[in-house]
Scaffold this motif. Structure first.
Motif, mmCIF file in Angstrom:
data_model
loop_
_atom_site.group_PDB
_atom_site.id
_atom_site.type_symbol
_atom_site.label_atom_id
_atom_site.label_comp_id
_atom_site.label_asym_id
_atom_site.label_seq_id
_atom_site.Cartn_x
_atom_site.Cartn_y
_atom_site.Cartn_z
ATOM 1 N N GLN A 42 -1.883 -0.957 -17.516
ATOM 2 C CA GLN A 42 -2.095 -2.326 -17.035
ATOM 3 C C GLN A 42 -2.936 -2.328 -15.768
ATOM 4 N N ALA A 43 -2.641 -1.411 -14.867
ATOM 5 C CA ALA A 43 -3.412 -1.323 -13.623
ATOM 6 C C ALA A 43 -4.863 -0.958 -13.905
ATOM 7 N N GLN A 44 -5.084 -0.039 -14.862
ATOM 8 C CA GLN A 44 -6.449 0.368 -15.185
ATOM 9 C C GLN A 44 -7.230 -0.772 -15.825
ATOM 10 N N ARG A 45 -6.570 -1.622 -16.603
ATOM 11 C CA ARG A 45 -7.249 -2.794 -17.168
ATOM 12 C C ARG A 45 -7.598 -3.802 -16.081
ATOM 13 N N HIS A 46 -6.765 -3.879 -15.057
ATOM 14 C CA HIS A 46 -7.020 -4.806 -13.948
ATOM 15 C C HIS A 46 -8.246 -4.378 -13.141
ATOM 16 N N CYS A 47 -8.422 -3.082 -12.968
ATOM 17 C CA CYS A 47 -9.569 -2.574 -12.191
ATOM 18 C C CYS A 47 -10.215 -1.414 -12.957
ATOM 19 N N PRO A 48 -11.013 -1.716 -13.976
ATOM 20 C CA PRO A 48 -11.580 -0.654 -14.826
ATOM 21 C C PRO A 48 -12.557 0.272 -14.104
ATOM 22 N N GLN A 49 -13.165 -0.181 -13.026
ATOM 23 C CA GLN A 49 -14.141 0.644 -12.314
ATOM 24 C C GLN A 49 -13.512 1.420 -11.154
ATOM 25 N N ASP A 50 -12.196 1.295 -10.972
ATOM 26 C CA ASP A 50 -11.520 1.899 -9.829
ATOM 27 C C ASP A 50 -10.472 2.896 -10.312
ATOM 28 N N GLN A 51 -10.047 3.753 -9.421
ATOM 29 C CA GLN A 51 -8.991 4.718 -9.708
ATOM 30 C C GLN A 51 -7.626 4.053 -9.526
ATOM 31 N N VAL A 52 -6.661 4.417 -10.354
ATOM 32 C CA VAL A 52 -5.297 3.908 -10.234
ATOM 33 C C VAL A 52 -4.477 4.922 -9.456
ATOM 34 N N VAL A 53 -3.676 4.444 -8.513
ATOM 35 C CA VAL A 53 -2.820 5.299 -7.708
ATOM 36 C C VAL A 53 -1.392 4.765 -7.758
ATOM 37 N N TRP A 54 -0.441 5.625 -7.398
ATOM 38 C CA TRP A 54 0.961 5.229 -7.290
ATOM 39 C C TRP A 54 1.230 4.917 -5.832
ATOM 40 N N LEU A 55 1.661 3.714 -5.568
ATOM 41 C CA LEU A 55 1.904 3.261 -4.200
ATOM 42 C C LEU A 55 3.396 3.283 -3.913
ATOM 43 N N PHE A 74 11.599 4.730 -7.209
ATOM 44 C CA PHE A 74 11.977 3.354 -7.515
ATOM 45 C C PHE A 74 11.297 2.351 -6.599
ATOM 46 N N ASP A 75 10.743 2.811 -5.504
ATOM 47 C CA ASP A 75 10.146 1.921 -4.507
ATOM 48 C C ASP A 75 8.626 1.922 -4.591
ATOM 49 N N GLY A 76 8.087 1.983 -5.796
ATOM 50 C CA GLY A 76 6.643 2.048 -5.913
ATOM 51 C C GLY A 76 6.110 1.289 -7.104
ATOM 52 N N SER A 77 4.787 1.353 -7.237
ATOM 53 C CA SER A 77 4.120 0.654 -8.321
ATOM 54 C C SER A 77 2.704 1.202 -8.459
ATOM 55 N N PHE A 78 2.098 0.987 -9.626
ATOM 56 C CA PHE A 78 0.711 1.368 -9.838
ATOM 57 C C PHE A 78 -0.194 0.271 -9.289
ATOM 58 N N VAL A 79 -1.209 0.657 -8.541
ATOM 59 C CA VAL A 79 -2.173 -0.292 -7.979
ATOM 60 C C VAL A 79 -3.560 0.334 -8.021
ATOM 61 N N CYS A 80 -4.562 -0.478 -7.758
ATOM 62 C CA CYS A 80 -5.938 0.008 -7.663
ATOM 63 C C CYS A 80 -6.139 0.671 -6.297
ATOM 64 N N LEU A 81 -6.891 1.737 -6.268
ATOM 65 C CA LEU A 81 -7.123 2.479 -5.031
ATOM 66 C C LEU A 81 -7.751 1.604 -3.954
ATOM 67 N N SER A 82 -8.725 0.800 -4.321
ATOM 68 C CA SER A 82 -9.400 -0.043 -3.325
ATOM 69 C C SER A 82 -8.439 -1.064 -2.718
ATOM 70 N N GLU A 83 -7.521 -1.610 -3.523
ATOM 71 C CA GLU A 83 -6.548 -2.560 -2.994
ATOM 72 C C GLU A 83 -5.571 -1.869 -2.051
ATOM 73 N N ALA A 84 -5.162 -0.657 -2.391
ATOM 74 C CA ALA A 84 -4.246 0.092 -1.524
ATOM 75 C C ALA A 84 -4.910 0.388 -0.179
ATOM 76 N N ARG A 85 -6.160 0.818 -0.217
ATOM 77 C CA ARG A 85 -6.878 1.118 1.038
ATOM 78 C C ARG A 85 -7.122 -0.145 1.855
ATOM 79 N N ASP A 86 -7.493 -1.222 1.200
ATOM 80 C CA ASP A 86 -7.740 -2.481 1.907
ATOM 81 C C ASP A 86 -6.464 -3.051 2.530
ATOM 82 N N SER A 87 -5.312 -2.684 1.964
ATOM 83 C CA SER A 87 -4.029 -3.146 2.501
ATOM 84 C C SER A 87 -3.452 -2.159 3.504
ATOM 85 N N PHE A 88 -4.265 -1.218 3.943
ATOM 86 C CA PHE A 88 -3.930 -0.274 5.010
ATOM 87 C C PHE A 88 -2.853 0.734 4.632
ATOM 88 N N TYR A 89 -2.722 1.050 3.346
ATOM 89 C CA TYR A 89 -1.868 2.161 2.942
ATOM 90 C C TYR A 89 -2.682 3.433 3.085
#
Length: 97
Positions: A42-55, A74-89
């Motif tokens: 699901q995360a990869q479909r949301h951002c097909p040009q970006d890498q998926v990471v576990w946050l 249990f305290d994580g989720s799959f997100v796009c790498l660019s969104e994780a970086r932009d959110s200061f993770y």
């Protein structure tokens, strides 16, 4: 005017200024909203040009696919790498060699 009255007024003024500074204008430091997913596909479909990471929300770090803790916990989720970086993770250095 007594010093106790001055202290209360200056404290209230400092709080008001802090609120106005925090709420005023475009600072450019606003985080991009995260779109968390339970499934990697699901995360990869949301951002097909970006890498998926576990946050990991609790630790404030993200893990790449080759890291041991990717997709774990249990305290994580799959997100796009660019969104994780932009959110200061930050990237976890555990398991990188």
């Amino acid at each position: 005017m007594s010093w106790t009255g001055f202290g209360k007024r200056s404290g209230a003024l400092a709080v008001a200024v802090a609120i106005l500074i925090g709420a005023g204008g475009d600072t450019g430091a606003l985080a991009t909203p995260l779109t968390p997913f339970r499934d990697q596909a699901q995360a990869q479909r949301h951002c097909p040009q970006d890498q998926v990471v576990w946050l990991d929300f609790r630790k404030g770090v993200y893990y790449g696919k080759r890291q041991k803790r990717y997709g774990k916990g249990f305290d994580g989720s799959f997100v796009c790498l660019s969104e994780a970086r932009d959110s200061f993770y930050r990237r976890s250095l555990l398991g990188l060699r």
